[in-house]
Structures are given as structure tokens and as C-alpha cells.
Design a protein around this motif. Structure first.
Motif, PDB file in Angstrom:
ATOM      1  N   PHE A   1       0.843  -1.199   0.000  1.00  0.00           N
ATOM      2  CA  PHE A   1       0.000   0.000   0.000  1.00  0.00           C
ATOM      3  C   PHE A   1       0.875   1.246   0.000  1.00  0.00           C
ATOM      4  N   GLN A   2       1.912   1.229   0.831  1.00  0.00           N
ATOM      5  CA  GLN A   2       2.810   2.383   0.922  1.00  0.00           C
ATOM      6  C   GLN A   2       3.507   2.633  -0.413  1.00  0.00           C
ATOM      7  N   LYS A   3       3.948   1.572  -1.064  1.00  0.00           N
ATOM      8  CA  LYS A   3       4.625   1.735  -2.352  1.00  0.00           C
ATOM      9  C   LYS A   3       3.677   2.287  -3.416  1.00  0.00           C
ATOM     10  N   CYS A   4       2.413   1.915  -3.322  1.00  0.00           N
ATOM     11  CA  CYS A   4       1.417   2.445  -4.257  1.00  0.00           C
ATOM     12  C   CYS A   4       1.259   3.948  -4.057  1.00  0.00           C
ATOM     13  N   VAL A   5       1.182   4.383  -2.808  1.00  0.00           N
ATOM     14  CA  VAL A   5       1.083   5.814  -2.513  1.00  0.00           C
ATOM     15  C   VAL A   5       2.313   6.545  -3.040  1.00  0.00           C
ATOM     16  N   GLU A   6       3.487   5.997  -2.794  1.00  0.00           N
ATOM     17  CA  GLU A   6       4.732   6.624  -3.244  1.00  0.00           C
ATOM     18  C   GLU A   6       4.782   6.714  -4.763  1.00  0.00           C
ATOM     19  N   ALA A   7       4.276   5.679  -5.436  1.00  0.00           N
ATOM     20  CA  ALA A   7       4.264   5.688  -6.900  1.00  0.00           C
ATOM     21  C   ALA A   7       3.349   6.782  -7.444  1.00  0.00           C
ATOM     22  N   ILE A   8       2.198   6.953  -6.818  1.00  0.00           N
ATOM     23  CA  ILE A   8       1.272   8.001  -7.252  1.00  0.00           C
ATOM     24  C   ILE A   8       1.886   9.381  -7.033  1.00  0.00           C
TER      25      ILE A   8
END
Length: 323
Positions: free
Chosen positions: A33-40
Motif C-alpha cells: 500500500f505504501q509503495k502504491c502511494v509513493e508511486a502516485i
């Protein structure tokens, strides 16, 4: 019509099932989830949220939340995407696809097309073993145990879980961007919500005349000033200066009549309430409202850098829709 045996029991059961499903989502907030936020946060384009059926409805709400909290986003219906709308996706965009099963025919057609365009893809799914999850770059786990529907069919718990997970994603992005209440106000200028965030006392008090009298003013002058300016009060200033020393309201005049047997020779100093409550013009109008409600008053003296400026009235706040 045959009503359910216990409507209250059914309603409570639905709410309990959905509440438990949302609480359980916290277990799935992980490094992915954290990596998804960082990617966005790293993209130059927009977040495109897509889905079909009830998931499409949830996608539209998530898009609205993202846009209003500082993350540019747009909605694309999954069925329309494979009939031309795929052209709205640009190379730098990030796609979130919402699907409970992750195996619907439209999704299976759409995913390869998205991969071909080079778009990063996040799957918001209940089944992490689905086609969508296995082909996504990021997984937003919206797993549920069952729908609130007694037949475990109608999308209820699943859509609620997706909606809540979308809110969690949007709030993480909001905080990471340092998005403030001032930023929110810029995006919500209309309606009472926007006004609560940007309307200042200084925007309101200049609509009125500014009633004031000298501390030595006689009763007739005081009454004329209050009546002519129609705010139900007047400020009292120190003679020869702009220093505020008191306020006289309609109520003060009535109390004066009960206090004195003779009103001859009475001046503003005899009637006024000294050291009145004030608010600076630079303060937000909602602060004026809070003060009025707390003190059970209908008007406030407005000051500019400590000097008397005028009055803001409860009716001003009512007219602006803040009440």
C-alpha cells in the motif's frame, strides 16, 4: 407487502457486517500500500480510476475525493475504455482498477491494453489471486468475507470496503503533499464549506456603516447613532482618539432606564459596557460566529490592528450560509 420479521435487527446486522469489514482492512495496509502511494506521488500525470457496475460508482466517488484533496484524477468506465475511452489515458498516468472478483470479462480485456500503453496499474480487489491482481503493479487489498446481502450477491460490503480504502489512499496522498485547509478552500470556493475556509471578518464588516460615539456623548446622540446605523449597537471611543473604550447596545439602553430615576446628564460612559469583546478583521468569519455563539451575542466590534473598524452582525453570517 410482507415486511421482514425484524427490520431493526436486519439493519443492525448489515451495519455490523460492513463495519467489521472496514475495520479488517487495516490488516491489509502494508508495504505494498505504501509503495502504491509513493508511486502516485511520483507521477507527472493523473490518477485514472476505473471499474464496472457498482465498482464504477465507487470509482467516481474516489475520483471526486482525490480531485478535492490535491491529487488530479479522472474517471474512466471500464466498458467504455475498450470502446474508445482508453484514449484519455496518457503515458504518465497511473490507473487504479476496482473489481471485487478481478476476473470480469471487461477487466480481462482492459488490463492488457493498459499494460501495452505502459501505464502503472493498481488493483483494488477482494481476491488477490484474481487475474487483475496478478497482472497489476500494485495491490490494494479490499478483501471481504461476505456481502451484507443475505444471498451474498448484491455488492454491499465490497463497495463499502472499496470506498473506505479509497478514502485511506486519498488521505495518505493529502498528508504526503502537505495539502492544507487553505488549499482545500481554493478548491472549494462555493457553498458554506468553502466560505468557512476562506471568508474573513474583513469581507463582511465593510458592508455596514460603523456606528460610534464619543465617551462624552449624550443620550440623544447615542440613540440617534444606534437607530440610524441599524446594528443595534454603537462603539464608544475615547474623546479625541480612535481608542475603543466600550460598547452600548439596545440592551444597555433598556438597563439604563431601570437603573436611573433621571436620565438628564447621562453620557456614554454611564451606559457603556467597558472593554468589549472584539475580533480582528483578518480573522475568519467562523471565528466571529464561534464567539457570538459562545457569548450569546448578536454583534461584534471589528478592529484593524487594534483600532475600531466597525461591526459584524450575526445576520451577516446567516446571509453567507455559515449558520
Amino acid at each position: 407487502m410482507n415486511l421482514p420479521h425484524n427490520i431493526t435487527l436486519t439493519a443492525k446486522k448489515v451495519l455490523q457486517l460492513e463495519a467489521e469489514a472496514i475495520a479488517r482492512l487495516a490488516e491489509f495496509i502494508d508495504e505494498g500500500f505504501q509503495k502504491c502511494v509513493e508511486a502516485i506521488l511520483s507521477i507527472k500525470g493523473r490518477v485514472v480510476v476505473t471499474g464496472i457496475g457498482k465498482s464504477a460508482n465507487i470509482a467516481q466517488k474516489i475520483v471526486a475525493t482525490l480531485n478535492s484533496t490535491g491529487t488530479p484524477a479522472l474517471f474512466m468506465h471500464a466498458a467504455d475504455a475498450i470502446h474508445g475511452d482508453l484514449g484519455m489515458i496518457q503515458q504518465d498516468d497511473f490507473v487504479i482498477c476496482i473489481s471485487k472478483s478481478g476476473n470480469t470479462p471487461e477487466i480481462k480485456v482492459l488490463v492488457p491494453l493498459l499494460k501495452r500503453k505502459g501505464s502503472k496499474l493498481a488493483a483494488m480487489v477482494s481476491s488477490t489471486d484474481s487475474y487483475l491482481a496478478k497482472n497489476a503493479d500494485y495491490i490494494l487489498n479490499a478483501n471481504i468475507e461476505r456481502e451484507a446481502c443475505p444471498f451474498n450477491l448484491a455488492p454491499t460490503t465490497s463497495t463499502t470496503a472499496a470506498l473506505a480504502l479509497g478514502d485511506a489512499l486519498a488521505m495518505c496522498l493529502l498528508e504526503a503533499r502537505g495539502f492544507s485547509s487553505a488549499d482545500f478552500a481554493h478548491l472549494h470556493p462555493g457553498g458554506s464549506l468553502g466560505k468557512r475556509l476562506y471568508l474573513k471578518v474583513g469581507d463582511l464588516y465593510t458592508q455596514h456603516e460603523a456606528p460610534y460615539v464619543s465617551e462624552h456623548a449624550r443620550l440623544k446622540e447615542i440613540i440617534i447613532e444606534i437607530s440610524s446605523k441599524r446594528l443595534g449597537a454603537t462603539a464608544v471611543l475615547e474623546a479625541g482618539t480612535e481608542k475603543l473604550v466600550g460598547i452600548i447596545t439596545d440592551g444597555d439602553l433598556r438597563r439604563m432606564l431601570n437603573k436611573y430615576d433621571s436620565i438628564e446628564g447621562i453620557t456614554a460612559t454611564d451606559i457603556m459596557t467597558p472593554a468589549p469583546l472584539t475580533i480582528e478583521a483578518a480573522e475568519y468569519a467562523v471565528e466571529a460566529l464561534a464567539l457570538m455563539q459562545n457569548k450569546s451575542i448578536t454583534q461584534l466590534i471589528v478592529t484593524n490592528s487594534g483600532k475600531f473598524g466597525g461591526f459584524v452582525h450575526l445576520h451577516d453570517l446567516l446571509k453567507e450560509g455559515l449558520i
